[in-house]
Design an enzyme around this catalytic site. Sequence first.
Site, PDB file in Angstrom:
ATOM      1  N   ARG A 175      -7.813 -11.217-121.368  1.00 50.35           N
ATOM      2  CA  ARG A 175      -8.358 -12.493-120.924  1.00 50.35           C
ATOM      3  C   ARG A 175      -9.582 -12.900-121.751  1.00 50.35           C
ATOM      4  NH1 ARG A 175      -4.274 -11.627-119.367  1.00 50.35           N
ATOM      5  NH2 ARG A 175      -3.398 -11.678-117.281  1.00 50.35           N
ATOM      6  N   SER A 259      -6.327 -17.572-110.641  1.00 51.86           N
ATOM      7  CA  SER A 259      -7.055 -16.311-110.445  1.00 51.86           C
ATOM      8  C   SER A 259      -8.494 -16.482-110.931  1.00 51.86           C
ATOM      9  CB  SER A 259      -6.375 -15.180-111.212  1.00 51.86           C
ATOM     10  OG  SER A 259      -5.078 -14.954-110.714  1.00 51.86           O
ATOM     11  N   GLU A 355     -13.164 -15.499-114.376  1.00 54.28           N
ATOM     12  CA  GLU A 355     -12.369 -15.993-115.512  1.00 54.28           C
ATOM     13  C   GLU A 355     -12.782 -17.401-115.941  1.00 54.28           C
ATOM     14  OE1 GLU A 355      -8.176 -15.640-115.569  1.00 54.28           O
ATOM     15  OE2 GLU A 355      -8.123 -13.716-114.540  1.00 54.28           O
TER      16      GLU A 355
END
Length: 359
Positions: A175, A259, A355
Amino acid sequence: MSNPSASSTDTDMLKPIAADLTALNTLGLACSAQAYVRIEYLRQLPALSALARRHGRVFVLGGGSNVVLPSVMAGLVAHMAIPGIRLLDTRPDAWIVEAGGGENWHGFVAHCLRHGWDGLENLALIPGTVGAAPVQNIGAYGVELDQRFLGLSAWDIERGEMVELSARDCRFAYRDSRFKHDAPGRWAIVAVRFALPRPWRPVLDYPDLQRHPALGSGADRSAPPANGAGVSARAVFDAVCAIRREKLPDPAVIGNAGSFFKNPIVSADRYAALRQRFPGLVAYPQADGRCKLAAGWLIDQCGWKGRTMGAAGVHDRQALVLVNRGGARAADIMALADAIRADVKARYGVELEPEPVRP
């Protein structure tokens, strides 16, 4: 991709306007931009660099699915909307496909599937644009973007030139990529190229896919067939979409950024120590020997699933998803995120990393 050139007419056409960005971020946070431009053509890019020098600060916006926008965006907002999908080459080992940075990611995956360019089906229904996908190095259900990535064309806003970047140049990690660490507002990703493997084989390692009945065979449809034999890319695509729709809320119904936290990765020793204290701990072994902990499980065990804090809340079916219950601002979302992080840290000694990007 050759460098675009701009005439004075093109430059004049790219005039910043005040804009409401509420509908341009999936959290649905009320946000206004003092200076907004929409980039749909390569020839606009030199003008973008000129505007960037004038405004001093640039935020490059894609699909708005991985951002927590403030009430007012200072500086220049450049909304990347360059379209286009094309097959560049058919090699014995891969289809080489290119998509414009402004293409909707899920639409691009579906387009590839319709044309028989399989390999992205595990990444179906991820919100956002093709240009934003490398920034996050998106991944889901056993596949990460860098496994299918060939290269990209990015406009260096600061230097006013087109640059070709390889996977190594992008410095992909879980990520993560160089685009999260370079100077903010430097890069506008205008096209991304993928090498989709031939022959195609399904990736069915992820537990949710292994349990999905549509991917089974024979009398026992709860078990995936050996090596994915008989499973089509369309079946995997449909299963991924069904699983995501069951677990994750639709941003069109309730604002969310998918998420919100990364799954933390810890050493094998750290995992073993945690497992002794918490026998139900959910984790996934990594190739390097470390373990990826399920952030959603950690949050759920701390009692956050379904809870609200002001106008922000945690989704009642997926603890990884923070939602806008109506009228939330960036401060509300981040206050909730900080409270969750503090609880997980206190109980498990594990740091959760958000994130989404905060401009």
